[in-house]
Design an enzyme around this catalytic site. Structure first.
Site, PDB file in Angstrom:
ATOM      1  N   GLU A 154       0.847  -1.204   0.000  1.00  0.00           N
ATOM      2  CA  GLU A 154       0.000   0.000   0.000  1.00  0.00           C
ATOM      3  C   GLU A 154       0.874   1.242   0.000  1.00  0.00           C
ATOM      4  OE1 GLU A 154      -3.276   0.007   2.832  1.00  0.00           O
ATOM      5  OE2 GLU A 154      -2.974  -2.140   3.091  1.00  0.00           O
ATOM      6  N   GLU A 213       1.859   0.582   4.053  1.00  0.00           N
ATOM      7  CA  GLU A 213       1.729  -0.715   4.729  1.00  0.00           C
ATOM      8  C   GLU A 213       1.952  -1.823   3.732  1.00  0.00           C
ATOM      9  OE1 GLU A 213      -1.532  -0.286   8.219  1.00  0.00           O
ATOM     10  OE2 GLU A 213      -2.236  -1.006   6.297  1.00  0.00           O
ATOM     11  N   THR A 217      -8.544  -4.992  -1.869  1.00  0.00           N
ATOM     12  CA  THR A 217      -8.690  -4.148  -3.063  1.00  0.00           C
ATOM     13  C   THR A 217      -8.357  -4.940  -4.333  1.00  0.00           C
ATOM     14  OG1 THR A 217      -6.405  -3.362  -2.909  1.00  0.00           O
ATOM     15  CG2 THR A 217      -8.065  -2.031  -1.800  1.00  0.00           C
TER      16      THR A 217
END
Ligand code: AMP
Length: 387
Positions: free
Chosen positions: A265, A277, A285
């Protein structure tokens, strides 16, 4: 590679620790290759339980209980699917010679914001927002003043936005403190982070086996209350930002080591990329890859775990939208409008045995030009209702 049949003495076996909707897709992909699947979760009839050869219901924080199942089943690969899991059991299993994906230390680092942030920023030198770790209100206040307002305050051991808040000025700090204390997990320590005024955020799915690292197209997403609501692929990015993102993803996944798919992320501001992260497993996602790729993130995870060649075709633009329940039911029914089932769209229903407000129960997937796909996914989700 030899592929055996399940439920034999020579079967190749994976054990999912956590059996949610992402684990369900991993289980299905593994079964397609004749792998025996054992699914473990804290409640009966979890999504992956329903498609596994065997399942167990156990307190996921109970180290002995989990080790007992591991020793009895002797899986070839242990795939942690959730964060709230006994890390002690994973370390012990590894010591006993079991293969934890990607490895117990990677799971340990990524389940705790302090561990992963210090590893990324201090050991690997990746760019992150400025941060401090605190455990008292006074220290939180000094940290917030140091990183500047607005700042983001999160418990080090929580996921999905629980206990997380933004403090826009000193006046908000008491409220942020109270929110962090209500969070599940261990809220004794908090991270106070500078707010990154990003243009957009992405998940860069990064897949690695012993010899290859490959990337999926970047996934753009919108988060609400710490949970993803929409994702789309590919997120349009500048060449420079994409290159920096891939470099960062390679560094962090090499640093963590092991085989598997990782959800990295990142926050993007202009051409600047901030590490946020990483999940050492398929990412919510990434559900969009069910419709955009010849090999979804789940199929790629299984390939990586087994050490198979990593490759896939990206079919083209697509979007996903999560449907969240609005009520409690012990026999939930989701009413899905027929319009969801078209040539280029469909719905995956997670078949969770109970619904409650905010629980993710289904996902709508659309394959179309980006803007159209996103708009349609949004419309489709409005056509899904709790009965
Ligand atoms: P996290 O649980 O850390 O993944 O945070 C959930 C979401 O909150 C992220 O996906 C971002 O949208 C937002 N967020 C978290 N940390 C920051 C930050 N330092 N600056 C801006 N937004 C943030």
């Amino acid at each position: 590679m030899h592929f055996s049949a399940p439920l034999k003495s020579n079967s190749k076996k994976i054990m999912l620790l956590g059996s949610g909707e992402l684990g369900k897709e991993v289980a299905i992909e593994a079964q397609r290759l004749g792998i025996e699947v054992v699914a473990v979760d804290r409640y009966a009839n979890a999504p992956a339980h329903q498609v596994a050869h065997k399942y167990y219901v156990v307190d996921m924080q109970n180290s002995n209980a989990i080790l007992e199942i591991i020793r009895a089943e002797k899986p070839d690969f242990i795939l942690p699917e959730i964060e709230a899991i006994s890390i002690d059991a994973l370390f012990k299993a590894e010591e006993e010679g079991f293969n934890v994906i990607p490895n117990a230390e990677a799971v340990n680092k990524t389940m705790n914001r302090k561990n992963i942030r210090t590893f990324a920023a201090e050991d690997l030198g990746l760019l992150t927002s400025p941060y401090h770790f605190v455990s008292t209100f006074e220290d939180m206040k000094s940290a917030a003043i140091d990183v500047g307002f607005p700042c983001v305050i999160k418990p080090v051991m929580s996921s999905s936005g629980h206990g997380q808040s933004i403090a826009r000025s000193e006046d908000d700090l008491q409220n942020s403190w109270d929110i962090s204390k209500e969070a599940r997990g261990d809220a004794s320590e908090l991270i106070v982070e500078g707010f990154v005024n990003f243009d957009y955020e992405i998940t860069l799915l990064t897949v690695k086996n012993d010899t290859q690292t490959i990337f999926c197209e970047p996934i753009g997403h919108i988060q609400r209350d710490g949970d993803y609501v929409f994702s789309w692929q590919p997120m349009q990015m500048s060449e420079i930002a994409l290159q920096k993102s891939q470099d960062m993803a390679k560094k962090i996944t090499d640093g963590l080591g092991g085989r598997g798919l990782f959800g990295v992320e990142l926050f993007i501001a202009g051409d600047e990329v901030y590490f946020s992260e990483v999940s050492p497993r398929p990412h919510d996602t990434g559900l969009v890859t069910l419709i955009t790729q010849s090999q979804s993130e789940f199929a790629l995870h299984v390939r990586a775990v087994l050490g198979l060649p990593l490759d896939f075709t990206f079919y083209g633009d697509g979007a996903s939208a999560a449907f969240k329940s609005e009520k409690y039911s012990h026999a939930p029914v989701v009413d899905v409008d027929d319009s969801c089932f078209s040539a280029n769209s469909y719905v995956r229903v997670f078949s969770k045995p109970e619904s409650h407000v905010g629980r993710r129960m289904a996902v709508a997937l659309v394959f179309d030009e980006q803007e159209k796909a996103l708009k349609k996914a949004e419309e489709l989700i409005k056509g899904i209702k709790d009965v």
